[in-house]
Design a protein around this motif. Structure first.
Motif, PDB file in Angstrom:
ATOM      1  N   PHE A  89     -47.055  67.387 -62.911  1.00 39.01           N
ATOM      2  CA  PHE A  89     -45.765  67.203 -62.262  1.00 39.01           C
ATOM      3  C   PHE A  89     -46.306  67.668 -60.507  1.00 39.01           C
ATOM      4  O   PHE A  89     -45.841  66.668 -59.717  1.00 39.01           O
ATOM      5  N   LYS A  90     -46.804  68.677 -60.458  1.00 40.36           N
ATOM      6  CA  LYS A  90     -47.059  69.165 -59.202  1.00 40.36           C
ATOM      7  C   LYS A  90     -48.216  68.462 -58.297  1.00 40.36           C
ATOM      8  O   LYS A  90     -47.866  67.947 -57.221  1.00 40.36           O
ATOM      9  N   THR A  91     -49.263  67.933 -59.121  1.00 42.14           N
ATOM     10  CA  THR A  91     -50.203  67.201 -58.652  1.00 42.14           C
ATOM     11  C   THR A  91     -49.469  65.717 -57.934  1.00 42.14           C
ATOM     12  O   THR A  91     -49.970  65.406 -57.035  1.00 42.14           O
ATOM     13  N   ARG A  92     -48.690  65.110 -58.793  1.00 39.30           N
ATOM     14  CA  ARG A  92     -47.793  63.980 -58.614  1.00 39.30           C
ATOM     15  C   ARG A  92     -47.031  64.162 -57.038  1.00 39.30           C
ATOM     16  O   ARG A  92     -47.254  63.610 -56.243  1.00 39.30           O
ATOM     17  N   MET A  93     -46.290  65.253 -56.971  1.00 42.37           N
ATOM     18  CA  MET A  93     -45.622  65.723 -55.974  1.00 42.37           C
ATOM     19  C   MET A  93     -46.557  65.889 -54.513  1.00 42.37           C
ATOM     20  O   MET A  93     -46.224  65.333 -53.475  1.00 42.37           O
TER      21      MET A  93
END
Length: 311
Positions: free
Chosen positions: A175-179
């Motif tokens: 999720f953090k990587t996507r953001m």
């Protein structure tokens, strides 16, 4: 004007748009400027909402209020008793050294502009922090220096409408990587505009921030830039769908959509980007549809439709 553009930039315009005259080249140059100017308000809506959402989430986590000092160093009471003790304590939320320097530099700059004794507030600092600060902050939420689970707590509070959280939870590294990938693509475009760079070759990216198609023709550019604007609107909806609706219903959005059309580029090329080019584009565009009641002025003195007052 053309004689004052660097030769490589001028050659890029001429090659990409296949221009045949100086007037044509100036029109393409001016269209690129108009697109950049049209995107800034939409990017601004996202950036302001984005940083305030993160600030609110961190403030609630550390202080239980919407605006709290989680990012600035604080006075150490022990220093008054023992001068050998540090004069300042670290910020509540641990930040990388570069981010600490960003905050401290902003505090010094604000104090230099204010009367003696002015107390810098968290809101002062948040308003002045660069976009990249928040990108780094998100990337560092999963660091071992933070309490377990803080990533999920902060991101869920700041972005309650984020998609796919049932399959990729807020605390997941994916999720953090996507953001951060989405933020990088947005920042890159923002920087292009800020440096008066070309927008016609800006690569597309998908809903996960993965780079895709790179425009090769002007007609590709029109589609790709429309897609980028829609990504901004969609990403703002992670915070609140109302922000997305506000952007899409704004005059900025409508005028940008008018510019992102092949006939708009044709008008700029035909007119050489001179005064009246933007007006010609808006005059040729289709107005948004409103309820009849919203097109009337509130004063009985004026009976013309509201849109007619602007032209």
């Amino acid at each position: 004007m053309l004689s004052h553009l660097a030769a490589p930039r001028l050659a890029t315009i001429q090659s990409f748009f296949k221009t045949t005259t100086d007037k044509d080249t100036l029109g393409c140059y001016a269209w690129n400027q108009a697109i950049g100017a049209g995107m800034l308000p939409i990017l601004g809506d996202l950036e302001v909402s984005f940083r305030n959402a993160l600030h609110r989430a961190l403030s609630q986590h550390y202080g239980g209020i919407d605006s709290y000092n989680w990012m600035m160093q604080q006075s150490n009471p022990a220093h008054a008793i023992n001068p050998a003790a540090p004069a300042l304590l670290p910020a509540m939320h641990k930040l990388p050294s570069k981010s600490v320097q960003d905050v401290s530099g902003i505090v010094v700059k604000i104090k230099g502009k204010k009367p003696a004794g002015y107390v810098v507030t968290p809101d002062d600092v948040v308003a002045a922090l660069p976009f990249g600060f928040w990108e780094v902050l998100i990337a560092g939420l999963g660091h071992a220096s933070h309490p377990p689970g803080i990533q999920a707590i902060i991101l869920a509070a700041a972005f309650p409408q984020a998609p796919d959280t049932l399959t990729v939870p807020y605390g997941d590294n994916a999720f953090k990587t996507r953001m951060t990938k989405l933020l990088k693509m947005i920042r890159d475009t923002r920087n292009r505009i800020g440096h008066h760079d070309s927008l016609w070759g800006m690569p597309e990216f998908d809903l996960h921030g993965i780079v895709g198609f790179i425009p090769r023709r002007p007609r590709h550019t029109v589609v790709s830039l429309r897609l980028f604007a829609d990504r901004i609107r969609w990403f703002a909806g992670w915070i609140d769908p109302g922000i997305s609706r506000y952007i899409q219903n704004s005059d900025h959005w409508w005028s940008l959509q008018a510019l992102l059309h092949r006939r708009a580029l044709a008008a700029y090329r035909q007119l050489g980007g001179r005064a009246g080019s933007y007006r010609a584009v808006l005059d040729a565009a289709e107005y948004p549809r409103y309820e009849k009641s919203s097109l009337r002025t509130h004063s009985c003195k004026f009976r013309r439709p509201l849109l007619a007052l602007f032209y």
